[in-house]
Design a protein around this motif. Sequence first.
Motif, PDB file in Angstrom:
ATOM      1  N   GLY A   1     -73.585 -11.989 126.070  1.00 12.55           N
ATOM      2  CA  GLY A   1     -72.660 -11.801 127.435  1.00 12.55           C
ATOM      3  C   GLY A   1     -72.747 -12.742 127.388  1.00 12.55           C
ATOM      4  O   GLY A   1     -71.552 -13.749 128.476  1.00 12.55           O
ATOM      5  N   ILE A   2     -73.874 -13.375 128.801  1.00  6.75           N
ATOM      6  CA  ILE A   2     -73.891 -13.807 129.471  1.00  6.75           C
ATOM      7  C   ILE A   2     -74.052 -15.517 128.492  1.00  6.75           C
ATOM      8  O   ILE A   2     -73.254 -16.840 128.648  1.00  6.75           O
ATOM      9  N   TRP A   3     -74.629 -15.951 127.661  1.00 10.88           N
ATOM     10  CA  TRP A   3     -74.428 -17.251 126.602  1.00 10.88           C
ATOM     11  C   TRP A   3     -73.057 -17.641 126.179  1.00 10.88           C
ATOM     12  O   TRP A   3     -72.364 -18.679 126.175  1.00 10.88           O
ATOM     13  N   GLY A   4     -72.236 -16.116 125.810  1.00 12.26           N
ATOM     14  CA  GLY A   4     -70.579 -16.508 125.217  1.00 12.26           C
ATOM     15  C   GLY A   4     -70.065 -16.871 126.738  1.00 12.26           C
ATOM     16  O   GLY A   4     -69.128 -17.789 126.484  1.00 12.26           O
ATOM     17  N   LEU A   5     -70.153 -16.092 127.705  1.00 12.00           N
ATOM     18  CA  LEU A   5     -69.727 -17.648 128.686  1.00 12.00           C
ATOM     19  C   LEU A   5     -69.710 -18.382 128.951  1.00 12.00           C
ATOM     20  O   LEU A   5     -68.983 -19.096 129.804  1.00 12.00           O
ATOM     21  N   VAL A   6     -70.987 -18.756 128.975  1.00 11.94           N
ATOM     22  CA  VAL A   6     -71.788 -19.865 129.320  1.00 11.94           C
ATOM     23  C   VAL A   6     -71.241 -21.101 128.619  1.00 11.94           C
ATOM     24  O   VAL A   6     -70.378 -22.378 128.634  1.00 11.94           O
ATOM     25  N   LEU A   7     -70.961 -20.641 126.658  1.00 11.01           N
ATOM     26  CA  LEU A   7     -70.336 -21.606 126.053  1.00 11.01           C
ATOM     27  C   LEU A   7     -69.308 -22.067 126.031  1.00 11.01           C
ATOM     28  O   LEU A   7     -69.191 -23.020 126.359  1.00 11.01           O
ATOM     29  N   GLY A   8     -68.571 -20.590 126.196  1.00 12.49           N
ATOM     30  CA  GLY A   8     -67.278 -19.667 126.434  1.00 12.49           C
ATOM     31  C   GLY A   8     -66.880 -21.504 127.761  1.00 12.49           C
ATOM     32  O   GLY A   8     -65.631 -22.362 127.908  1.00 12.49           O
TER      33      GLY A   8
ATOM     34  N   THR B   1     -82.651  -1.332 125.731  1.00 11.48           N
ATOM     35  CA  THR B   1     -82.844  -3.003 124.969  1.00 11.48           C
ATOM     36  C   THR B   1     -81.479  -3.770 124.582  1.00 11.48           C
ATOM     37  O   THR B   1     -81.027  -4.909 124.499  1.00 11.48           O
ATOM     38  N   GLU B   2     -80.893  -2.403 124.053  1.00 14.24           N
ATOM     39  CA  GLU B   2     -79.727  -2.744 123.936  1.00 14.24           C
ATOM     40  C   GLU B   2     -78.766  -2.563 124.184  1.00 14.24           C
ATOM     41  O   GLU B   2     -77.902  -3.971 124.352  1.00 14.24           O
ATOM     42  N   THR B   3     -78.338  -3.537 126.133  1.00 18.21           N
ATOM     43  CA  THR B   3     -77.555  -3.251 126.857  1.00 18.21           C
ATOM     44  C   THR B   3     -78.168  -4.533 127.014  1.00 18.21           C
ATOM     45  O   THR B   3     -77.821  -5.450 127.254  1.00 18.21           O
ATOM     46  N   GLU B   4     -80.004  -4.381 127.145  1.00 21.94           N
ATOM     47  CA  GLU B   4     -80.398  -6.021 127.655  1.00 21.94           C
ATOM     48  C   GLU B   4     -79.899  -7.234 126.687  1.00 21.94           C
ATOM     49  O   GLU B   4     -79.516  -8.177 127.308  1.00 21.94           O
ATOM     50  N   MET B   5     -80.154  -7.580 125.249  1.00 24.57           N
ATOM     51  CA  MET B   5     -79.222  -8.218 124.156  1.00 24.57           C
ATOM     52  C   MET B   5     -77.604  -7.958 124.491  1.00 24.57           C
ATOM     53  O   MET B   5     -77.641  -8.489 124.126  1.00 24.57           O
ATOM     54  N   LYS B   6     -77.181  -6.812 124.426  1.00 23.88           N
ATOM     55  CA  LYS B   6     -75.624  -6.809 125.322  1.00 23.88           C
ATOM     56  C   LYS B   6     -75.649  -7.840 126.378  1.00 23.88           C
ATOM     57  O   LYS B   6     -74.341  -8.972 126.182  1.00 23.88           O
ATOM     58  N   MET B   7     -75.872  -8.163 127.315  1.00 21.80           N
ATOM     59  CA  MET B   7     -76.288  -8.259 128.605  1.00 21.80           C
ATOM     60  C   MET B   7     -76.575 -10.136 128.581  1.00 21.80           C
ATOM     61  O   MET B   7     -75.698 -11.288 128.438  1.00 21.80           O
ATOM     62  N   LYS B   8     -77.695 -10.373 127.537  1.00 20.80           N
ATOM     63  CA  LYS B   8     -78.117 -11.449 127.223  1.00 20.80           C
ATOM     64  C   LYS B   8     -76.806 -12.749 126.246  1.00 20.80           C
ATOM     65  O   LYS B   8     -76.734 -13.367 126.624  1.00 20.80           O
TER      66      LYS B   8
END
Length: 117
Positions: free
Chosen positions: A12-19, A3-10
Motif C-alpha cells: 500500500g505504501i509503495w503504491g502510494l509513493v509510486l502513484g 505477516t499478511e497485514t504487514e505485506m498489505k501495508m508494504k
Amino acid sequence: MKTETEMKMKYGIWGLVLGAGAAMIVGFGWGGWTTRGNSVAATDAAVLTTRVAICVAQFGKAPNEQRLKELKAINSWERAAYIEKGGWDRMPGEEKASDTVARPCADGLGVLMEKSS
C-alpha cells in the motif's frame, strides 16, 4: 502485526509513493502544472512585453517623423540612452522608468524603422 497485514501495508505504501510520483510526472509533463520559478519568469516576461509595447506607443504618439529620423541616425547601442533621455520608457503614473525597458523598446522601434523604410 500479522505477516499478511504487514505485506498489505508494504504494498500500500509503495503504491502510494509510486502513484504520487506518476501523478507528478503526468502533471508537470503534460498537465500544465508549473513551478513557482517558471510562473515568475513567465509573469516577468509578460510584464516586460507590455511595458515595451507602451514605450513604443508613447514614442509614436506625437508626430514622430523627426524623432524616427534621429533614432535611425543614432548607433544601435546608443538608442536605449536616447529612449531614456526622451522619457518614453517611463510608464504612465510612474515617476521613475524601469531599468529593463529601454533596450527592448529600442529594439522594437528598430523593427518599426525597418518596416517604415
